[in-house]
Write an enzyme that holds these catalytic residues in place. Sequence first.
Site, PDB file in Angstrom:
ATOM      1  CD  GLU A  84      -6.481   9.581   5.921  1.00 27.69           C
ATOM      2  OE1 GLU A  84      -6.799   9.392   4.755  1.00 27.69           O
ATOM      3  OE2 GLU A  84      -5.943   8.698   6.613  1.00 27.69           O
TER       4      GLU A  84
ATOM      5  CG  ASP B 213      -1.926   1.174   1.169  1.00 29.85           C
ATOM      6  OD1 ASP B 213      -2.080   1.805   0.103  1.00 29.85           O
ATOM      7  OD2 ASP B 213      -2.520   1.483   2.230  1.00 29.85           O
TER       8      ASP B 213
ATOM      9  CG  HIS C  12      -2.713   0.001   9.267  1.00 27.33           C
ATOM     10  ND1 HIS C  12      -3.699   0.969   9.261  1.00 27.33           N
ATOM     11  CD2 HIS C  12      -1.925   0.289   8.203  1.00 27.33           C
ATOM     12  CE1 HIS C  12      -3.514   1.784   8.230  1.00 27.33           C
ATOM     13  NE2 HIS C  12      -2.435   1.396   7.571  1.00 27.33           N
TER      14      HIS C  12
ATOM     15  NE  ARG D 247      -1.971  11.906   5.880  1.00 29.73           N
ATOM     16  CZ  ARG D 247      -2.375  10.699   5.553  1.00 29.73           C
ATOM     17  NH1 ARG D 247      -1.739   9.633   5.970  1.00 29.73           N
ATOM     18  NH2 ARG D 247      -3.437  10.534   4.798  1.00 29.73           N
TER      19      ARG D 247
ATOM     20  CG  ASP E 135      -2.692   6.364   7.292  1.00 27.88           C
ATOM     21  OD1 ASP E 135      -2.968   6.848   6.193  1.00 27.88           O
ATOM     22  OD2 ASP E 135      -2.989   5.198   7.624  1.00 27.88           O
TER      23      ASP E 135
ATOM     24  CG  LEU F 289      -5.522   5.388  16.984  1.00 28.66           C
ATOM     25  CD1 LEU F 289      -4.547   6.076  17.927  1.00 28.66           C
ATOM     26  CD2 LEU F 289      -4.764   4.680  15.872  1.00 28.66           C
TER      27      LEU F 289
END
Length: 515
Positions: free
Chosen positions: A247, A60, A103, A206, A208, A213
């Site tokens: 984000e 990813d 993750h 930044r 993600d 969480l």
Amino acid sequence: MAASWLKDAIFYEIYPQSFYDTNGDGIGDFNGIIEKLDYVKSLGCNAIWLNPCFDSPFKDAGYDVRDYKKVAPRYGTNSDLYRLFGEAHRRGMRVILDLVPGHTSEEHPWFQASKKAEKNEYSDRYIWSNFCFEGCGGLNYVAGESERDGVYVLNFFKCQPALNYGFLHPDKPWQRAADSPAALATREAMKDVMRFWLDHGCDGFRVDMADSLVKFDDEQKTGTSAIWHDVRAMLDAEYPEAVLVAEWSHTALAIRAGFDAAFCLNDPWTGYPTLMRDYDRKHPEKPDNSYFRADGDGDIRRFLEPYLREYEATKDLGFISLITCNHDTVRPSWNLSDRELRLAYAFLFTMPGVPFLYYGDEIGMRYQDLPTHEGGYFRTGSRTPMQWDNTLNLGFSAGCADSLYLPVDSKRGAPTVAAQEKKPDSLLHFTRELLALRGEQADLRDNANLEIVHAEKGDAFVYRRGGLLIAVNPSAHEASAPADISGKSVLYAIGSGEAADAGIVLQPQSFVIFQ
Ligand code: NOJ
């Protein structure tokens, strides 16, 4: 308490794979970013957000981290990144990294240990059920891939097992509370990662999927917010100038949770619809009513209503970040003409908050129709190499074309920095002048006040920033608005606007700042 530098910050987002390759392997690198720092600064950007650059199997694009403290060799070494921090600071610029706290990659050593049947230090670092034939109450999971009996929860793709920050209301034997030792250990591990990079000179993160969480969190994200408050307290005590940009689908919640800024992402998968991309991929037959299209329906209220709600709720606490686009959205030039882009950028960069320019949007780089790469799917088309000049690979890399991370835009008319530098009326010069204006005018700064003067469908849209009055008309027709500009002069204009009986009249596709 926001870091003092943030109120003047204008960010440039760099997708490191695609920015500038200095060693000819077809992939961008840290040395390339260092070489281009003066260019980024020349745009008027004084801060950089670097997409994940850590060791990763890249299923990813690096959002699947295998080692949080080691950079991916394809970009260089940790020392190169430290040098990038130093070179940026020497130029008065800041660099924030992408923190992926929700993750890891399935190849992360923590997960490899967590999969083992014998109990160990990392058994509870991820979320596992106790029995392989038991689901996870609606959470996505993988079963049948470990010697450990149980299924594990996913945070995004299959390659991204969810780290365990606990459950708000644990009600199964395998669910841990958010203040359980296992959940606290995960939180401390992430703080340790943050300290590591801050100690080496990075200026913040930044974050993600910052809202992801604690599991089965409530609507107010009470559990996840408590974690960020705790992280913020750590930063305030140890790194008061470090910033956190979220984000998070709900900007106001993110800012209340301790973030300095949060992205305005009405819909992260298509860009924010009402402004620049009111396009529904599931219903391509519907008209594109993006506010900045000359043929749109001219209704700014669809954007303003949710925006203002969040702005009013957070303006004294933090910043909302408007973006030209990002690595997850289609580029704005996909559906906006050069003129429409200018109007959109003029709006974005005269609004409050901390703005973000995505690499290449300053020259109108085009979205490419490409097969998926590194988990990009439709996003791949916005991640192609930066177009510097008309030499080999548009100046991105000296490597052979098939070694490139993604193909460069090979169609006619591909915009480049070099060509636009030579044209005084190019989008590049336009963007630079706009950002310079933002830098010069205290009333356009990130924390200066915003007041809406007039926002009605089909009329010119008028807003005030401090003592400046700003009027926008993206439509193909003349538009007016009741706004008093007597005694004012034009500070900046795309097209033109002037006083009329009814107040102000703007020519088609115009944007004017009166002072
Ligand atoms: C959001 C990131 O922006 C996106 O690129 C990534 O795929 C997901 N989070 C998962 O980390």
